[in-house]
Design a protein around this motif. Structure first.
Motif, mmCIF file in Angstrom:
data_model
loop_
_atom_site.group_PDB
_atom_site.id
_atom_site.type_symbol
_atom_site.label_atom_id
_atom_site.label_comp_id
_atom_site.label_asym_id
_atom_site.label_seq_id
_atom_site.Cartn_x
_atom_site.Cartn_y
_atom_site.Cartn_z
ATOM 1 N N ASP A 133 -26.506 -8.860 16.798
ATOM 2 C CA ASP A 133 -27.723 -8.131 17.153
ATOM 3 C C ASP A 133 -27.527 -6.655 16.858
ATOM 4 O O ASP A 133 -26.396 -6.150 16.834
ATOM 5 C CB ASP A 133 -28.061 -8.315 18.631
ATOM 6 N N THR A 134 -28.643 -5.958 16.623
ATOM 7 C CA THR A 134 -28.614 -4.513 16.388
ATOM 8 C C THR A 134 -29.645 -3.806 17.255
ATOM 9 O O THR A 134 -30.625 -4.408 17.693
ATOM 10 C CB THR A 134 -28.926 -4.167 14.913
ATOM 11 N N GLU A 135 -29.404 -2.530 17.503
ATOM 12 C CA GLU A 135 -30.423 -1.613 18.015
ATOM 13 C C GLU A 135 -30.586 -0.541 16.948
ATOM 14 O O GLU A 135 -29.603 -0.132 16.317
ATOM 15 C CB GLU A 135 -30.014 -1.006 19.351
ATOM 16 N N ALA A 179 -24.604 -2.040 17.154
ATOM 17 C CA ALA A 179 -24.542 -3.439 16.738
ATOM 18 C C ALA A 179 -23.510 -4.149 17.586
ATOM 19 O O ALA A 179 -22.602 -3.527 18.157
ATOM 20 C CB ALA A 179 -24.183 -3.553 15.254
ATOM 21 N N THR A 213 -18.363 -4.350 19.529
ATOM 22 C CA THR A 213 -19.547 -3.503 19.481
ATOM 23 C C THR A 213 -19.286 -2.274 18.619
ATOM 24 O O THR A 213 -18.146 -1.819 18.483
ATOM 25 C CB THR A 213 -19.972 -3.055 20.888
ATOM 26 N N HIS A 270 -33.966 1.422 23.666
ATOM 27 C CA HIS A 270 -32.539 1.113 23.871
ATOM 28 C C HIS A 270 -31.769 2.188 24.639
ATOM 29 O O HIS A 270 -30.617 1.963 25.024
ATOM 30 C CB HIS A 270 -31.850 0.822 22.541
ATOM 31 N N ASP A 325 -32.905 -8.253 11.595
ATOM 32 C CA ASP A 325 -31.556 -7.689 11.678
ATOM 33 C C ASP A 325 -30.791 -7.818 10.365
ATOM 34 O O ASP A 325 -30.098 -6.878 9.950
ATOM 35 C CB ASP A 325 -30.768 -8.375 12.801
ATOM 36 N N ALA A 370 -27.287 -4.183 22.511
ATOM 37 C CA ALA A 370 -26.978 -5.130 21.445
ATOM 38 C C ALA A 370 -26.083 -6.273 21.926
ATOM 39 O O ALA A 370 -26.325 -7.449 21.599
ATOM 40 C CB ALA A 370 -26.328 -4.400 20.264
#
Length: 255
Positions: free
Chosen positions: A14-16, A30, A46, A63, A106, A170
């Protein structure tokens, strides 16, 4: 007895980001989460990246990551993007399926970042072993097509009874998406359990295209000009002329 995909090893990514435009926005953080089996501990890696551009107020409100944080504690985006790609490539080589909620967002964003900073496409960065992707959004739409309501990660976790602690972090989102995907597989073994993860990867591309066509027809009936991309799990890159970019040759018009 062959192990069912949802009871075996899974990773989740996952990403922000700085926004929702995969062509121009940047990765801010991420996470890659790995779990060997249901109930086993999860192991998270991370990253915090300095995107090199200001983080807009809207993204920061989602976020909570500020410009000051990424400047003080983030690493150059070029280094982060390369490390993320290597970590995903390691999962691909190990044959571990990777959960990505709404994968075309993503993975496309990561592809564009890799092109921006290193001049290569994600497929090139991953090497010969391609990713096997499980997208809970696509899986849920396939097994429960006519259920009304939104299908964000928060909504799906609530529907399937999966804890989502710290949404829009994330690592938290990746952990929840992994548990959600296991839960969907366990709830619908007849529809999903008889397929391998690799077979599901291929079928999700077909299912997503059908789902996208249905959404496109709805937009057209409602007079909405929005266009829906049928590609999954990655949207093809295009040059200024609108044609698809091929990883090794550039614009397909010049091939």
């Amino acid at each position: 007895m062959q192990q069912l995909w949802y009871t075996g090893p899974l990773a989740s990514f996952d990403t922000e980001t700085t926004g929702v435009d995969v062509e121009s926005d940047r990765i801010v953080s991420a996470a890659l989460v790995v779990q060997l089996a249901p109930g086993e501990p999860t192991h998270s890696t991370t990253w915090l990246a300095d995107p090199g551009v200001p983080i807009p107020d809207g993204a920061r409100a989602v976020h909570g990551i500020t410009d000051e944080q990424v400047r003080a504690h983030g690493r150059p985006a070029r280094a982060v993007v390369a490390e993320v790609t290597r970590a995903l490539a390691a999962q691909a080589r190990a044959g571990c399926p990777v959960v990505v909620m709404n994968a075309p967002y993503d993975l496309t964003l990561l592809d564009r970042e890799l092109r921006r900073h290193h001049g290569v496409a994600l497929a090139e960065g991953l090497g010969a072993a391609g990713l096997v992707i499980l997208d809970p959004r696509v899986l849920d739409k396939h097994v429960d097509r006519y259920r009304k309501g939104r299908r964000t990660l928060t909504d799906l976790c609530a529907h399937y009874g999966v804890e989502l602690a710290g949404a829009h972090d994330a690592a938290a989102d990746a952990t929840a998406a992994l548990a959600l995907t296991r839960r969907i597989g366990a709830r619908y073994p007849a529809a999903l359990g008889g397929l391998s993860a690799a077979e599901l990867h291929l079928r999700q591309a077909i299912w997503h295209a059908a789902q996208a066509r249905g959404l496109q027809r709805w937009f057209e009936r409602s007079g909405t000009p929005e266009r829906v991309d049928l590609s999954w799990p990655l949207r093809p890159a295009r040059c200024g002329c609108g044609r698809r970019l091929e990883p090794a040759h550039g614009c397909e018009a010049a091939a």
